[in-house]
Scaffold this motif. Structure first.
Motif: not given
Length: 76
Positions: A3, A35, A37, A53, A62, A72
């Motif tokens: 991350h 990904l 978030v 995204i 993002i 992320v």
């Protein structure tokens, strides 16, 4: 899973919309297919977001309606 943390100060207002965006290099977080978030809540816990995204050249953006502290998550 790896991350990258980001802060609300990292967001920039997108001139073409009402959204704010934070930018990453594709080489730092991969292609972006997997990904996740997460936004940090006031109690320090994280919650998943369905953030927009966007991809352009070797950059991944993002986007969200307001800046926030978060991370992320991506496959290495």
């Amino acid at each position: 899973m790896a991350h990258k943390n980001f802060r609300k100060e990292d967001f920039v207002k997108d001139e073409g919309s009402d959204l704010y965006q934070v930018e990453f290099r594709k080489g730092n977080i991969g292609e972006g297919a997997d990904l996740v978030v997460e936004r940090q809540k006031e109690d320090g816990e994280y919650e998943n977001l369905q953030a927009e995204i966007r991809r352009h050249n070797d950059r991944i953006f993002i986007c969200w309606s307001e800046p926030f502290n978060g991370k992320v998550i991506f496959d290495e």
